[in-house]
Design an enzyme around this catalytic site. Structure first.
Site: not given
Length: 311
Positions: A221, A191
């Site tokens: 998160d 990524k």
């Protein structure tokens, strides 16, 4: 020994207390009307080995101040040794300079804890291993991999058919530790970060077509990156995707994203209390780390090896 709990995760502290058969120390951790933290220890701790259980999760600054003031109160009450037990170490993602004129906040927090009077730190799955070196006091970093492996074995009949996925290159060592315990294959999601909290999947390293995948990471998160990685894996032909994440920060739209995603389930530890808006329909499940944390506390108090927990 004595166990002192802050307000960040009373449930976990109570579970650790039960595991060790040691009652929580009587104390008051309250707020003045202007929200200043006020701490009073209602038991004698002179000459005692005290463990302060406090994750610095949301609200991170309030919980950090609680920890620092609890440590100061114990130091001034002549505790023999103070161990900051932080199942989740906040500010860990700010562990290096990412550009000009940016802080290394994880180092600052380490300095604050040390200067407050802590003699030792016990934490779990730090975002990066070098944070241990930020402390000038002994620091034990527990691994959640054995805990997760045990839960996976209980829910998957043939673990050798699974494939463990690291959601980025930086988490390969962590994912490999879990894959080795399960004798499973490993894949990596490449990524690229385009900005704070913004990532995009560039490539998938490994043959995931037709496989049952488990993404393993340390922090979830807002769950945006996690859900997009899961979608990319399904698009690449994966049969199903689950996620095992140590620390469920789960802020903002996280629960809704997981609920709307292709993830079969998201499993997190109770190092952070789940937000109140997370219900059974969100496909988010907790496994308790109280036994792991409690055993580490017992070993530290008895001057035994903590690393042998992971042999």
């Amino acid at each position: 020994m004595k166990l002192l709990a802050g307000n960040s995760n009373r449930t976990l502290a109570q579970a650790v207390s039960v595991h060790l058969d040691v009652p929580l120390t009587k104390a008051q951790v309250k707020r003045f009307p202007d929200n200043e933290v006020w701490v009073t220890i209602d038991e004698n701790v002179r000459g005692e080995d005290v463990f302060v259980i406090q994750s610095t999760s949301y609200p991170a600054n309030d919980n950090l101040m609680e920890l620092l003031i609890c440590i100061d109160a114990l130091k001034r009450a002549s505790a023999k040794r103070i161990t900051a037990v932080m199942p989740y170490f906040g500010y860990a993602r700010q562990d290096r300079k990412t550009g000009g004129r940016t802080p290394i906040s994880a180092k600052l927090v380490a300095n604050l804890i040390t200067r407050a009077g802590a003699d030792r730190v016990l934490t779990m799955d730090l975002h990066s291993g070098q944070i241990q070196g930020f402390f000038d006091i002994p620091t034990d970093n527990l691994q959640a991999a054995p805990l997760m492996a045990q839960d996976i074995k209980a829910h998957y009949a043939k673990t050798s058919e699974l494939m463990i996925v690291s959601p980025d290159v930086g988490g390969v060592v962590r994912a490999l530790a879990l894959a080795s315990r399960l004798e499973a294959d490993l894949a990596i999601v490449d990524k690229r970060r385009s900005g704070p909290g913004k990532t995009e999947v560039a490539n998938i390293i490994g043959e995931v077509s037709g496989r049952r995948l488990i993404i393993f990471d340390d922090i979830v998160d807002t769950a945006g990156t996690l859900c997009s990685a899961a979608q990319s894996l399904i698009d690449a032909g994966a049969e199903e995707v689950s996620a095992y994440i140590t620390h469920g920060v789960l802020s903002g739209p996280a629960s809704e994203r997981v609920k709307a995603s292709v993830l079969k389930e998201l499993v997190v530890t109770d190092s952070i209390e789940l937000p109140e808006n997370i219900g059974p329909d969100c496909r988010i499940r907790q496994v308790s780390c109280a036994g792991l944390v409690g055993e580490a506390i017992r070993r530290i108090a008895n001057e035994e090896s903590v690393s042998k927990l992971f042999d």
